[in-house]
Design a protein around this motif. Structure first.
Motif, short mmCIF file in Angstrom:
data_model
loop_
_atom_site.label_atom_id
_atom_site.label_comp_id
_atom_site.label_asym_id
_atom_site.label_seq_id
_atom_site.Cartn_x
_atom_site.Cartn_y
_atom_site.Cartn_z
N ALA A 46 0.84 -1.21 0.00
CA ALA A 46 0.00 0.00 0.00
C ALA A 46 0.87 1.26 0.00
CB ALA A 46 -0.93 -0.02 1.21
N GLU A 47 1.96 1.25 0.75
CA GLU A 47 2.88 2.39 0.75
C GLU A 47 3.50 2.59 -0.63
OE1 GLU A 47 5.74 1.78 3.79
OE2 GLU A 47 4.31 1.94 5.45
N GLN A 48 3.89 1.49 -1.27
CA GLN A 48 4.45 1.59 -2.62
C GLN A 48 3.41 2.12 -3.61
OE1 GLN A 48 5.76 -2.46 -3.16
NE2 GLN A 48 7.83 -2.02 -2.42
N ALA A 49 2.17 1.63 -3.48
CA ALA A 49 1.10 2.06 -4.39
C ALA A 49 0.83 3.55 -4.24
CB ALA A 49 -0.17 1.26 -4.12
N LEU A 50 0.84 4.05 -3.01
CA LEU A 50 0.62 5.48 -2.78
C LEU A 50 1.73 6.31 -3.41
CD1 LEU A 50 -1.07 7.68 -1.46
CD2 LEU A 50 0.24 7.33 0.65
N ALA A 51 2.96 5.83 -3.30
CA ALA A 51 4.09 6.55 -3.92
C ALA A 51 3.96 6.56 -5.44
CB ALA A 51 5.41 5.90 -3.50
N VAL A 52 3.50 5.45 -6.01
CA VAL A 52 3.30 5.39 -7.46
C VAL A 52 2.22 6.38 -7.89
CG1 VAL A 52 2.46 3.93 -9.34
CG2 VAL A 52 4.09 3.01 -7.70
N ALA A 53 1.10 6.41 -7.15
CA ALA A 53 0.00 7.33 -7.49
C ALA A 53 0.45 8.78 -7.40
CB ALA A 53 -1.19 7.07 -6.57
N GLN A 54 1.17 9.13 -6.34
CA GLN A 54 1.65 10.52 -6.18
C GLN A 54 2.63 10.87 -7.29
OE1 GLN A 54 0.53 12.83 -3.70
NE2 GLN A 54 1.46 14.08 -5.31
N GLY A 55 3.44 9.90 -7.69
CA GLY A 55 4.38 10.14 -8.78
C GLY A 55 3.67 10.44 -10.09
N GLU A 56 2.55 9.77 -10.35
CA GLU A 56 1.79 10.03 -11.56
C GLU A 56 1.20 11.44 -11.55
OE1 GLU A 56 1.22 8.20 -14.36
OE2 GLU A 56 2.70 6.77 -13.66
N ILE A 57 0.65 11.84 -10.40
CA ILE A 57 0.11 13.20 -10.28
C ILE A 57 1.20 14.24 -10.51
CG2 ILE A 57 -0.92 14.86 -8.70
CD1 ILE A 57 -2.94 12.81 -9.46
N ASP A 58 2.34 14.04 -9.88
CA ASP A 58 3.44 15.00 -10.02
C ASP A 58 3.96 15.05 -11.45
OD1 ASP A 58 3.20 15.51 -7.33
OD2 ASP A 58 4.86 14.21 -6.74
N ARG A 59 3.99 13.92 -12.11
CA ARG A 59 4.48 13.87 -13.49
C ARG A 59 3.62 14.75 -14.40
NH1 ARG A 59 2.71 11.46 -17.73
NH2 ARG A 59 1.14 10.39 -16.50
N VAL A 60 2.30 14.65 -14.27
CA VAL A 60 1.41 15.47 -15.10
C VAL A 60 1.57 16.95 -14.75
CG1 VAL A 60 -1.01 15.96 -15.64
CG2 VAL A 60 -0.22 13.59 -15.42
N ARG A 61 1.67 17.26 -13.48
CA ARG A 61 1.81 18.67 -13.07
C ARG A 61 3.10 19.28 -13.62
NH1 ARG A 61 -0.16 18.38 -6.75
NH2 ARG A 61 -2.40 18.69 -7.15
N VAL A 62 4.17 18.51 -13.61
CA VAL A 62 5.43 19.03 -14.13
C VAL A 62 5.30 19.34 -15.61
CG1 VAL A 62 7.81 18.40 -14.68
CG2 VAL A 62 6.91 17.97 -12.41
N ILE A 63 4.64 18.45 -16.36
CA ILE A 63 4.46 18.68 -17.79
C ILE A 63 3.69 19.97 -18.05
CG2 ILE A 63 3.30 17.80 -19.86
CD1 ILE A 63 3.90 14.99 -18.87
N LEU A 64 2.67 20.22 -17.23
CA LEU A 64 1.81 21.37 -17.47
C LEU A 64 2.34 22.66 -16.87
CD1 LEU A 64 -1.69 19.73 -16.86
CD2 LEU A 64 -0.54 20.15 -19.03
N GLU A 65 3.09 22.60 -15.79
CA GLU A 65 3.46 23.79 -15.06
C GLU A 65 4.90 24.24 -15.29
OE1 GLU A 65 2.52 23.19 -10.98
OE2 GLU A 65 0.39 22.86 -11.34
N GLN A 66 5.60 23.50 -16.15
CA GLN A 66 7.00 23.89 -16.37
C GLN A 66 7.12 25.07 -17.33
OE1 GLN A 66 8.95 20.53 -18.04
NE2 GLN A 66 7.53 20.33 -19.77
N GLY A 67 6.00 25.54 -17.84
CA GLY A 67 6.02 26.68 -18.75
C GLY A 67 6.17 26.24 -20.19
N GLY A 68 6.29 27.19 -21.08
CA GLY A 68 6.44 26.87 -22.49
C GLY A 68 5.11 26.92 -23.22
N ASP A 69 5.08 26.27 -24.37
CA ASP A 69 3.90 26.31 -25.22
C ASP A 69 2.79 25.45 -24.64
OD1 ASP A 69 2.11 25.42 -27.50
OD2 ASP A 69 3.35 26.90 -28.52
N ARG A 70 1.62 26.06 -24.44
CA ARG A 70 0.50 25.34 -23.84
C ARG A 70 0.02 24.22 -24.76
NH1 ARG A 70 -4.61 28.83 -22.31
NH2 ARG A 70 -4.92 28.77 -24.57
N ALA A 71 0.00 24.49 -26.06
CA ALA A 71 -0.46 23.48 -27.01
C ALA A 71 0.44 22.25 -26.98
CB ALA A 71 -0.52 24.07 -28.42
N ASP A 72 1.76 22.46 -26.85
CA ASP A 72 2.68 21.32 -26.79
C ASP A 72 2.44 20.49 -25.54
OD1 ASP A 72 3.82 22.03 -29.15
OD2 ASP A 72 5.54 23.07 -28.25
#
Length: 265
Positions: A70-96
């Motif tokens: 369960a601890e590993q699963a929670l870390a995996v889930a949080q990692g997925e959320i963070d991955r999407v946020r980094v893609i969207l919030e790192q700046g640059g072209d919104r369309a890309d």
């Protein structure tokens, strides 16, 4: 009075030692060891003790394994959320940034597709299709385009990411568009035990409990971790402004311009 004939005809009587029934003397019996009956009794006692503590040991080990997963699963889930946020919030072209998450994109194909679940609230998106074979990481950009699909996750660095037998979890990730909000959407991530997807049926969407268990517990059909959050497509320095707009639209309110930070329109 001295009677010589008495010394000649009356001698002390010497009795032979009394032998125990087992044919051993007292000294020999003290070092002879256990009898067969005593050995059998000891075996029975040890067996009874083992039978009494074995269920407790099984319960303890199974519960500890479930908690660790369960601890590993929670870390995996949080990692997925963070991955999407980094893609969207790192700046640059919104369309890309949006194209990288769009499963329908073709030129180039999306590296991190995030399928859209239409007509659902984020917490009510249907569970993954099961039984099914989760998509391997190498095939995600080409094959992952439905919110009810899952992706195989390999936790151990020594696992072979091309061998499904080495997979630990299966991740369902999806998004739900926020009404009237161009720059943000909701993200959902559910992490299931890999075998629950491969062998399971009628999977649940609510996170399973972590009570005491002597086997696999609720992870045979319920997600071991479920996280829901928000993400914003943003140019550098406008993430907080986008969050205010998103929160206004989701809650049906309007934040006055004077209450917004400088730079927010």
């Amino acid at each position: 009075m001295n009677i010589p004939w008495a010394r000649r005809h009356f001698r002390p009587i010497h009795r032979p030692p009394v032998m125990p029934l087992n044919g051993l003397t007292a000294n020999q019996a003290s070092v002879a060891g256990l009898t067969l009956l005593e050995c059998l009794a000891a075996i029975v006692v040890v067996g009874m003790i083992g039978a009494a503590i074995t269920p407790v040991l099984v319960l303890s080990v199974a519960t500890r394994v479930q908690s660790q997963k369960a601890e590993q699963a929670l870390a995996v889930a949080q990692g997925e959320i963070d991955r999407v946020r980094v893609i969207l919030e790192q700046g640059g072209d919104r369309a890309d940034a949006l194209r990288d998450l769009d499963p329908a994109a073709t030129s180039p194909p999306p590296a991190n597709p995030l399928p859209t679940a239409a007509g659902s609230t984020i917490t009510e998106v249907p569970a993954p299709t099961a039984p099914a074979v989760p998509i391997l990481p190498a095939d995600v950009s080409a094959d992952f385009d439905q919110p009810t699909q899952t992706i195989a996750v390999f936790v151990d660095p020594t696992d072979d990411p091309t061998d499904p037998d080495d997979a630990d979890f299966a991740v369902q990730r999806f998004r739900v568009e926020a009404p009237d909000v161009e720059r943000g959407f909701y993200i959902g991530v559910r992490v299931y035990d890999y075998q629950a997807i491969v062998d399971g049926d009628n999977l649940g969407i609510n996170e399973g409990s972590l009570g005491l268990t002597s086997s696999q517990g609720e992870r045979v059909r319920a997600p071991m971790a479920a996280l829901y959050s928000t993400a914003f497509v943003t140019a550098e320095g406008t993430a907080f402004c986008n969050y205010i707009d998103f929160d206004d639209a989701a809650g049906g309110t309007t934040t006055a311009d004077d209450d917004k930070p400088l730079g927010c329109e």
